[in-house]
Motif scaffolding. Structure first.
Motif, PDB file in Angstrom:
ATOM      1  N   TYR A   1       0.528 -24.990  17.566  1.00  0.00           N
ATOM      2  CA  TYR A   1       1.935 -25.036  17.949  1.00  0.00           C
ATOM      3  C   TYR A   1       2.242 -26.362  18.637  1.00  0.00           C
ATOM      4  O   TYR A   1       3.191 -27.063  18.271  1.00  0.00           O
ATOM      5  N   LEU A   2       1.414 -26.739  19.633  1.00  0.00           N
ATOM      6  CA  LEU A   2       1.679 -27.959  20.397  1.00  0.00           C
ATOM      7  C   LEU A   2       1.436 -29.222  19.575  1.00  0.00           C
ATOM      8  O   LEU A   2       1.998 -30.271  19.871  1.00  0.00           O
TER       9      LEU A   2
ATOM     10  N   THR B   1      -4.418 -24.658   6.801  1.00  0.00           N
ATOM     11  CA  THR B   1      -4.221 -23.540   5.883  1.00  0.00           C
ATOM     12  C   THR B   1      -4.029 -22.244   6.658  1.00  0.00           C
ATOM     13  O   THR B   1      -3.108 -21.460   6.389  1.00  0.00           O
ATOM     14  N   LEU B   2      -4.881 -22.042   7.646  1.00  0.00           N
ATOM     15  CA  LEU B   2      -4.804 -20.806   8.412  1.00  0.00           C
ATOM     16  C   LEU B   2      -3.487 -20.732   9.195  1.00  0.00           C
ATOM     17  O   LEU B   2      -2.835 -19.683   9.246  1.00  0.00           O
ATOM     18  N   THR B   3      -3.084 -21.863   9.768  1.00  0.00           N
ATOM     19  CA  THR B   3      -1.801 -21.899  10.468  1.00  0.00           C
ATOM     20  C   THR B   3      -0.668 -21.566   9.499  1.00  0.00           C
ATOM     21  O   THR B   3       0.241 -20.790   9.828  1.00  0.00           O
TER      22      THR B   3
ATOM     23  N   ILE C   1       4.309 -18.528  16.278  1.00  0.00           N
ATOM     24  CA  ILE C   1       4.009 -17.944  17.575  1.00  0.00           C
ATOM     25  C   ILE C   1       3.169 -18.948  18.356  1.00  0.00           C
ATOM     26  O   ILE C   1       2.081 -19.313  17.925  1.00  0.00           O
ATOM     27  N   GLY C   2       3.698 -19.413  19.473  1.00  0.00           N
ATOM     28  CA  GLY C   2       3.042 -20.495  20.197  1.00  0.00           C
ATOM     29  C   GLY C   2       2.045 -20.017  21.226  1.00  0.00           C
ATOM     30  O   GLY C   2       2.016 -18.838  21.593  1.00  0.00           O
ATOM     31  N   PHE C   3       1.209 -20.930  21.659  1.00  0.00           N
ATOM     32  CA  PHE C   3       0.370 -20.803  22.848  1.00  0.00           C
ATOM     33  C   PHE C   3      -0.825 -19.852  22.727  1.00  0.00           C
ATOM     34  O   PHE C   3      -1.661 -19.842  23.617  1.00  0.00           O
TER      35      PHE C   3
END
Lengths: 344, 271
Positions: A105-106, A258-260, A270-272
């Motif tokens: 995410y970051l 890919t997984l992300t 969905i972050g963090f």
């Protein structure tokens, strides 16, 4: 004396942890299944699953049965697999960038995946596979741009998170532009909700795709576990103990992208999770990736299952996007890490 | 293990850092690499360790060109210990030394008894056994440096390359480490700033200046001539202390000129 006692604690933990992890995961999933609307009990779960297995159990009313089988079970399982996926991505990216703040995410990879997925949705080609492919193209573009901007200073530069945030902002802006250009109010509303990260639309096909992707990625990352340990000491030290640094980086960047992408196309950004979970696991199971990666997967699953349960019941019947809770937990931790590094 | 480099050249961003360096290190020899800051010592060691691909020239271990080696195979021939040990890791000291066993382990297997024994032995050799379960972040600079060297030794290679391995060590550990390396059967290449240590522990010295190898020979030869003065801008004198160890006394060129300058001023005053 102290060191031998520390070693005892370690080996003690090593024997208890696998059992503890399995129990925590099963208990979390089971509890989360009965939390929320519909007044589902453990007996109902047994009967729904028993019927699928062909056991001689009393079937439930069709409505309750489909609520449990078509909505609740896939939702909780998707929370578990996505949580595992994001935590593994975070652990791998933190090692590759040598930065405790790295997470998909970051670093802007999730935002890139969102842009790709939204592009496919608004152009209306949207099958599950199409959306995932779009998300993958987006995630790889974001990673490519990140590497381009870090050219010269390297992947483990101190600027990696700052650069990642910039990349993320760019792709977030592109996503908004795409949504506005599509001009369809319904699409915009549903996509906006999805962008915040929500498990409400969980289906079995998403669960299966995500579970396969997570298991494969975990296996690949686990293969590179000792390389990731060595990379913590920089590329030269890693190379001198026999790590093929270029190949390791390339393979793992593609795998995490890919997984992300798979996770984002299933549930939005969905972050963090990738930030929080590996830090907690390092504390409990130590920093070696051989153990860090599998335990991060389990802890990520437990974490997101509970975050989603909270999202369902806190303002019921109104549902809160689960990304809101992960951000509420992640931001203080982010600040804590920054402070410990003396940059705040 | 024999190491030889043939016309090794390395360029980056249009600047030539190494100019056709040719050297041959005999099995078991301890070769000291000396030279001022920016003379190319670290780059030479990195090229020899296979961490930088030379723009031209070859590096051979026991006659085998490393250009076609995989990273893993190369790690069976040579271990490299970097100069800067400042890394924020959460690994334990024993885990860091265990990294040296990476080239011998399959990805799926943990460490076996032989790995554990080697790690314990190298921790003991570097005087780190009492710190084996300490986290890396709590170590002092010297302890980190010794742990990195233990990691290099745990690799059990025929050749060991160390970039300024004593710069964080206290005096006792400097002497112990260099004494141990000099007497080991391993071929050792080591970059050093301290010329007395270089003269005492190295079989031969390689003097680098602006990326060129300007001298290669026994310490007595390399340090005795006018080369040190030309390269470092200081005057070096090789002497022997009361137990017969070489000792290099150093003076800046102005220091040597100063007494005569003072005398001449006095003479000037008198006149």
């Amino acid at each position: 004396m102290i060191s031998s006692r520390q070693a005892d604690v370690r080996t003690g933990r090593a024997s208890v942890l696998p059992a503890a992890a399995a129990v925590a995961l099963l208990a979390s999933v089971a509890t989360s299944l009965v939390i929320g609307t519909g007044g589902i009990g453990y007996g109902d779960l047994v009967s729904v699953i028993g019927v699928r297995l062909g056991l001689p159990v009393e079937p439930l009313a069709p409505l309750t049965d489909s609520l449990i089988w078509q909505l609740r079970i896939p939702r909780v399982l998707l929370a578990a697999t996505v949580g595992a996926a994001l935590a593994v991505c975070g652990a791998v990216l933190q090692a590759l960038t040598r930065n405790a703040l790295a997470d998909p995410y970051l670093l802007g990879v999730s935002s890139g995946a969102s842009t790709g997925a939204v592009l496919v949705v608004v152009t209306g080609i949207g099958s599950t596979v199409g959306v995932t492919a779009g998300a993958l193209a987006g995630a790889l573009s974001a990673f490519g741009l990140l590497l381009l901007l870090l050219r010269g200073s390297g992947l483990d530069s101190l600027r990696v998170v700052l650069t990642g945030v910039v990349v993320g902002q760019l792709f977030t802006a592109l996503t908004s532009l795409l949504l506005m250009a599509s001009g369809d109010a319904d699409t915009t509303r549903s996509v906006t909700y999805w962008l915040l990260g929500s498990l409400a639309s969980a289906r079995w096909d998403g669960v299966i795709l995500c579970a396969i992707a997570t298991a494969s990625a975990l296996l690949v990352a686990r293969y590179y576990a000792s390389s990731l340990d060595a990379l913590g000491f920089g590329a030269d030290t890693a190379a001198s103990v026999g790590v093929d640094v270029r190949r390791t980086r390339l393979v793992l960047l593609v795998v995490t992208s890919t997984l992300t992408a798979v996770a984002v196309s299933a549930v939005g950004a969905i972050g963090f999770v990738g930030l929080i979970v590996p830090h907690g696991v390092r504390f409990l199971a130590g920093p070696l990736h051989r153990t860090l990666l599998p335990y991060s997967a389990v802890a990520g699953a437990v974490f997101l299952v509970w975050a989603d349960a909270l999202a369902r019941v806190l303002l019921a019947p109104q549902e809160v996007p689960v990304g809101v809770f992960t951000a509420l937990a992640g931001v203080p931790l982010f600040l804590l890490i920054l402070r410990r590094r003396g940059e705040l | 293990m024999r190491l030889d480099a043939d016309h090794l050249t390395w360029e980056t961003a249009g600047r030539r850092i190494l100019h056709a360096v040719t050297l041959d290190v005999r099995p078991g020899e301890t070769l000291g690499i000396i030279g001022p800051n920016g003379s190319g010592k670290s780059t030479l060691l990195r090229c020899l360790a296979g961490l930088r691909t030379p723009s031209a020239g070859t590096v051979r271990y026991d006659g085998r060109d490393i250009a076609r080696f995989t990273a893993k195979r190369l790690a069976h021939y040579v271990a490299f210990v970097e100069q800067d040990a400042q890394v924020a890791s959460e690994l334990r000291v024993a885990d860091v030394v265990m990294l040296g066993r990476t080239p011998y382990r399959s990805p799926w297997r943990g460490s076996d008894e032989r790995d554990q024994a080697i790690v314990a032995e190298e921790l003991e050799r570097m005087g780190l056994s009492h710190l084996r379960d300490r986290p890396w972040r709590g170590l002092s600079g010297g302890e980190r440096q010794r742990a990195h060297i233990a990691r290099g030794l745990a690799q059990r290679t025929g050749c060991l390359l160390l970039d300024e391995p004593v710069n964080h060590l206290d005096i006792r550990h400097q002497l112990e480490l260099l004494g141990m390396l000099a007497s080991s059967p391993t071929t050792v290449l080591i970059s050093l700033h301290d010329l007395t240590l270089a003269a005492r522990f190295c079989d031969r010295l390689a003097l680098l200046d602006h990326g060129r190898l300007v001298a290669l020979g026994p310490p007595g030869e390399v340090l005795a001539g006018d080369l040190v003065r030309a390269v470092f801008g200081v005057d070096a004198r090789l002497e022997t202390d009361h137990v017969g160890h070489p000792i290099v006394t150093l003076h800046t060129v102005t220091e040597l000129e100063a007494p005569s300058a003072v005398v001449s001023t006095e003479q000037g005053d008198r006149a």
